[in-house]
Each structure stands twice: as structure tokens, then as C-alpha cells.
Design a protein around this motif. Structure first.
Motif, PDB file in Angstrom:
ATOM      1  N   GLU A 124      25.394  44.900  35.711  1.00 38.13           N
ATOM      2  CA  GLU A 124      25.328  45.852  36.820  1.00 38.13           C
ATOM      3  C   GLU A 124      26.422  45.576  37.854  1.00 38.13           C
ATOM      4  O   GLU A 124      27.081  46.502  38.330  1.00 38.13           O
ATOM      5  CB  GLU A 124      23.950  45.800  37.480  1.00 38.13           C
ATOM      6  CG  GLU A 124      22.861  46.435  36.631  1.00 38.13           C
ATOM      7  CD  GLU A 124      21.475  46.307  37.230  1.00 38.13           C
ATOM      8  OE1 GLU A 124      20.602  47.066  36.791  1.00 38.13           O
ATOM      9  OE2 GLU A 124      21.261  45.447  38.112  1.00 38.13           O
ATOM     10  N   ALA A 125      26.625  44.316  38.198  1.00 40.41           N
ATOM     11  CA  ALA A 125      27.659  43.975  39.179  1.00 40.41           C
ATOM     12  C   ALA A 125      29.051  44.295  38.635  1.00 40.41           C
ATOM     13  O   ALA A 125      29.905  44.822  39.363  1.00 40.41           O
ATOM     14  CB  ALA A 125      27.560  42.498  39.564  1.00 40.41           C
ATOM     15  N   TYR A 126      29.305  43.979  37.365  1.00 38.18           N
ATOM     16  CA  TYR A 126      30.639  44.212  36.803  1.00 38.18           C
ATOM     17  C   TYR A 126      30.932  45.707  36.689  1.00 38.18           C
ATOM     18  O   TYR A 126      32.046  46.157  37.000  1.00 38.18           O
ATOM     19  CB  TYR A 126      30.778  43.517  35.446  1.00 38.18           C
ATOM     20  CG  TYR A 126      32.199  43.483  34.962  1.00 38.18           C
ATOM     21  CD1 TYR A 126      33.179  42.768  35.651  1.00 38.18           C
ATOM     22  CD2 TYR A 126      32.586  44.171  33.825  1.00 38.18           C
ATOM     23  CE1 TYR A 126      34.498  42.753  35.227  1.00 38.18           C
ATOM     24  CE2 TYR A 126      33.902  44.150  33.382  1.00 38.18           C
ATOM     25  CZ  TYR A 126      34.852  43.442  34.083  1.00 38.18           C
ATOM     26  OH  TYR A 126      36.160  43.423  33.661  1.00 38.18           O
ATOM     27  N   VAL A 127      29.962  46.504  36.288  1.00 40.02           N
ATOM     28  CA  VAL A 127      30.166  47.952  36.204  1.00 40.02           C
ATOM     29  C   VAL A 127      30.396  48.527  37.604  1.00 40.02           C
ATOM     30  O   VAL A 127      31.249  49.394  37.788  1.00 40.02           O
ATOM     31  CB  VAL A 127      28.990  48.641  35.478  1.00 40.02           C
ATOM     32  CG1 VAL A 127      29.091  50.164  35.581  1.00 40.02           C
ATOM     33  CG2 VAL A 127      28.949  48.206  34.007  1.00 40.02           C
ATOM     34  N   ARG A 128      29.681  48.022  38.588  1.00 42.32           N
ATOM     35  CA  ARG A 128      29.909  48.455  39.972  1.00 42.32           C
ATOM     36  C   ARG A 128      31.332  48.097  40.410  1.00 42.32           C
ATOM     37  O   ARG A 128      32.016  48.886  41.060  1.00 42.32           O
ATOM     38  CB  ARG A 128      28.869  47.818  40.896  1.00 42.32           C
ATOM     39  CG  ARG A 128      28.821  48.478  42.250  1.00 42.32           C
ATOM     40  CD  ARG A 128      27.634  48.031  43.067  1.00 42.32           C
ATOM     41  NE  ARG A 128      27.891  46.698  43.590  1.00 42.32           N
ATOM     42  CZ  ARG A 128      26.993  45.725  43.656  1.00 42.32           C
ATOM     43  NH1 ARG A 128      25.774  45.915  43.237  1.00 42.32           N
ATOM     44  NH2 ARG A 128      27.318  44.560  44.160  1.00 42.32           N
ATOM     45  N   PHE A 129      31.799  46.910  40.040  1.00 44.86           N
ATOM     46  CA  PHE A 129      33.164  46.492  40.344  1.00 44.86           C
ATOM     47  C   PHE A 129      34.178  47.434  39.682  1.00 44.86           C
ATOM     48  O   PHE A 129      35.133  47.878  40.323  1.00 44.86           O
ATOM     49  CB  PHE A 129      33.387  45.051  39.864  1.00 44.86           C
ATOM     50  CG  PHE A 129      34.808  44.596  39.885  1.00 44.86           C
ATOM     51  CD1 PHE A 129      35.468  44.348  41.077  1.00 44.86           C
ATOM     52  CD2 PHE A 129      35.503  44.413  38.696  1.00 44.86           C
ATOM     53  CE1 PHE A 129      36.796  43.926  41.091  1.00 44.86           C
ATOM     54  CE2 PHE A 129      36.823  43.993  38.697  1.00 44.86           C
ATOM     55  CZ  PHE A 129      37.470  43.751  39.902  1.00 44.86           C
ATOM     56  N   LEU A 130      33.963  47.752  38.414  1.00 45.26           N
ATOM     57  CA  LEU A 130      34.897  48.637  37.700  1.00 45.26           C
ATOM     58  C   LEU A 130      34.917  50.046  38.281  1.00 45.26           C
ATOM     59  O   LEU A 130      35.935  50.729  38.207  1.00 45.26           O
ATOM     60  CB  LEU A 130      34.532  48.703  36.216  1.00 45.26           C
ATOM     61  CG  LEU A 130      34.733  47.442  35.393  1.00 45.26           C
ATOM     62  CD1 LEU A 130      34.245  47.650  33.973  1.00 45.26           C
ATOM     63  CD2 LEU A 130      36.190  47.009  35.403  1.00 45.26           C
ATOM     64  N   SER A 131      33.796  50.492  38.845  1.00 45.33           N
ATOM     65  CA  SER A 131      33.729  51.856  39.377  1.00 45.33           C
ATOM     66  C   SER A 131      34.305  51.965  40.783  1.00 45.33           C
ATOM     67  O   SER A 131      34.447  53.069  41.310  1.00 45.33           O
ATOM     68  CB  SER A 131      32.276  52.351  39.374  1.00 45.33           C
ATOM     69  OG  SER A 131      31.508  51.615  40.283  1.00 45.33           O
ATOM     70  N   ASN A 132      34.680  50.847  41.377  1.00 47.00           N
ATOM     71  CA  ASN A 132      35.198  50.820  42.736  1.00 47.00           C
ATOM     72  C   ASN A 132      36.718  51.010  42.689  1.00 47.00           C
ATOM     73  O   ASN A 132      37.437  50.109  42.274  1.00 47.00           O
ATOM     74  CB  ASN A 132      34.831  49.476  43.375  1.00 47.00           C
ATOM     75  CG  ASN A 132      35.367  49.316  44.766  1.00 47.00           C
ATOM     76  OD1 ASN A 132      36.140  50.122  45.254  1.00 47.00           O
ATOM     77  ND2 ASN A 132      34.965  48.241  45.405  1.00 47.00           N
ATOM     78  N   PRO A 133      37.236  52.159  43.131  1.00 48.28           N
ATOM     79  CA  PRO A 133      38.676  52.415  43.016  1.00 48.28           C
ATOM     80  C   PRO A 133      39.554  51.471  43.841  1.00 48.28           C
ATOM     81  O   PRO A 133      40.710  51.271  43.516  1.00 48.28           O
ATOM     82  CB  PRO A 133      38.828  53.858  43.493  1.00 48.28           C
ATOM     83  CG  PRO A 133      37.609  54.172  44.256  1.00 48.28           C
ATOM     84  CD  PRO A 133      36.512  53.264  43.749  1.00 48.28           C
ATOM     85  N   GLU A 134      39.004  50.872  44.888  1.00 45.77           N
ATOM     86  CA  GLU A 134      39.788  49.943  45.697  1.00 45.77           C
ATOM     87  C   GLU A 134      39.855  48.549  45.077  1.00 45.77           C
ATOM     88  O   GLU A 134      40.599  47.692  45.540  1.00 45.77           O
ATOM     89  CB  GLU A 134      39.210  49.828  47.123  1.00 45.77           C
ATOM     90  CG  GLU A 134      39.427  51.065  47.965  1.00 45.77           C
ATOM     91  CD  GLU A 134      38.334  52.096  47.715  1.00 45.77           C
ATOM     92  OE1 GLU A 134      37.182  51.708  47.480  1.00 45.77           O
ATOM     93  OE2 GLU A 134      38.651  53.293  47.734  1.00 45.77           O
ATOM     94  N   GLY A 135      39.033  48.285  44.063  1.00 45.14           N
ATOM     95  CA  GLY A 135      39.035  46.966  43.445  1.00 45.14           C
ATOM     96  C   GLY A 135      38.480  45.879  44.343  1.00 45.14           C
ATOM     97  O   GLY A 135      38.872  44.721  44.254  1.00 45.14           O
ATOM     98  N   THR A 136      37.565  46.259  45.231  1.00 44.72           N
ATOM     99  CA  THR A 136      36.959  45.300  46.145  1.00 44.72           C
ATOM    100  C   THR A 136      36.132  44.279  45.377  1.00 44.72           C
ATOM    101  O   THR A 136      35.399  44.630  44.460  1.00 44.72           O
ATOM    102  CB  THR A 136      36.049  46.036  47.162  1.00 44.72           C
ATOM    103  OG1 THR A 136      36.821  47.052  47.792  1.00 44.72           O
ATOM    104  CG2 THR A 136      35.489  45.091  48.191  1.00 44.72           C
TER     105      THR A 136
END
Length: 145
Positions: A124-136
Motif C-alpha cells: 500500500e505504501a509503495y503504490v501510494r509512492f508510485l502514484s505521487n507525481p512529485e515523488g515525495t
């Protein structure tokens, strides 16, 4: 031990020519009670290194392989399946309601099994990271179970 999962971008450089640099995705589980190590390869808690490698190699996008991984987690949670063997680029991820383990497609060692809750948290955390266009950077508490 107090664990934290971190998904971020890191700078890489070629061993043969440090002038060759690129950004890459990185996933690690760290013990926040220990001093942070400089070398990336040494920072991740050894028990979770295979999981982090499998997730980063087999989940490439939030929308494609990320959605598939989340759907597989939901199927296990809902009792639709008792085991899923999800074949990715380098690993077969074996998911059950209580534990998850990894089998290498290219003779790499699969490491120890971990809990379903740990795998779910990481995906869940990694998919959330991948979906963040800023790469936060994403940091979440990681269950020690």
C-alpha cells in the motif's frame, strides 16, 4: 525494535564511472532506534530485504502492477482465495491470509516469510509512492509481527 518503511527516490552512480548518475526508486524497512547507515544496501533490515526487492522489481506502476497487487491483497482479505502465487518480473509472491513469502524466478533465495499485515503495509505504501507525481518520500510505521 521500532520499524519504519520508507519509499523514496535515491541517487545511483555506476561502479565503473561515478559520473554516470540516475535516480531510482528505493524501498526499505529500517529500525529507527539504530543509527542510519550511509550505504543503501546496508540500511534495510535483513529480514525484509527480499520483500523490498520483490516489491520494487515486480510493482512498476501504481495503475498497472500496483492495482493488481492491491487486488490480490483484497482477494485474500475477503476470503476469495486462500493462496495467491503472483508471478512478477523476478519473483513469485506467495500470499496467504497469515503469511507471505517469495520464490525467485532466477534461482535467487526467497528469504524468510513475513506476515500478511507487513506485506499489505509495504504494498500500500509503495503504490501510494508510485502514484505521487512529485515523488515525495513516503514513511509509515511498519508492523513488527
Amino acid at each position: 525494535m521500532t520499524l519504519k518503511l520508507v519509499a523514496t527516490f535515491v541517487d545511483h552512480s555506476a561502479d565503473t564511472d561515478p559520473a554516470i548518475r540516475w535516480k531510482g526508486r528505493w524501498l526499505e524497512v529500517i529500525d529507527i532506534t539504530r543509527p542510519r547507515l550511509e550505504k543503501l544496501a546496508e540500511r534495510c533490515e535483513p529480514k525484509y530485504l527480499i520483500m523490498c526487492q520483490a516489491i520494487t522489481s515486480d510493482i512498476q506502476t501504481a495503475g498497472g502492477s500496483g492495482v493488481t497487487a492491491l487486488r490480490e491483497i483484497q482477494m485474500i482479505e475477503k476470503g476469495e482465495k486462500s493462496i495467491i502465487k503472483s508471478e512478477g518480473n523476478a519473483w513469485i509472491t506467495c500470499i496467504t491470509p497469515t503469511k507471505v513469502w517469495f520464490e525467485g524466478l532466477y534461482e535467487q533465495s526467497g528469504g524468510d516469510a513475513l506476515s500478511f499485515a507487513q506485506y499489505k503495509t509495504a504494498v500500500e505504501a509503495y503504490v501510494r509512492f508510485l502514484s505521487n507525481p512529485e515523488g515525495t518520500t513516503i514513511e509509515v510505521a511498519f508492523p513488527d509481527i
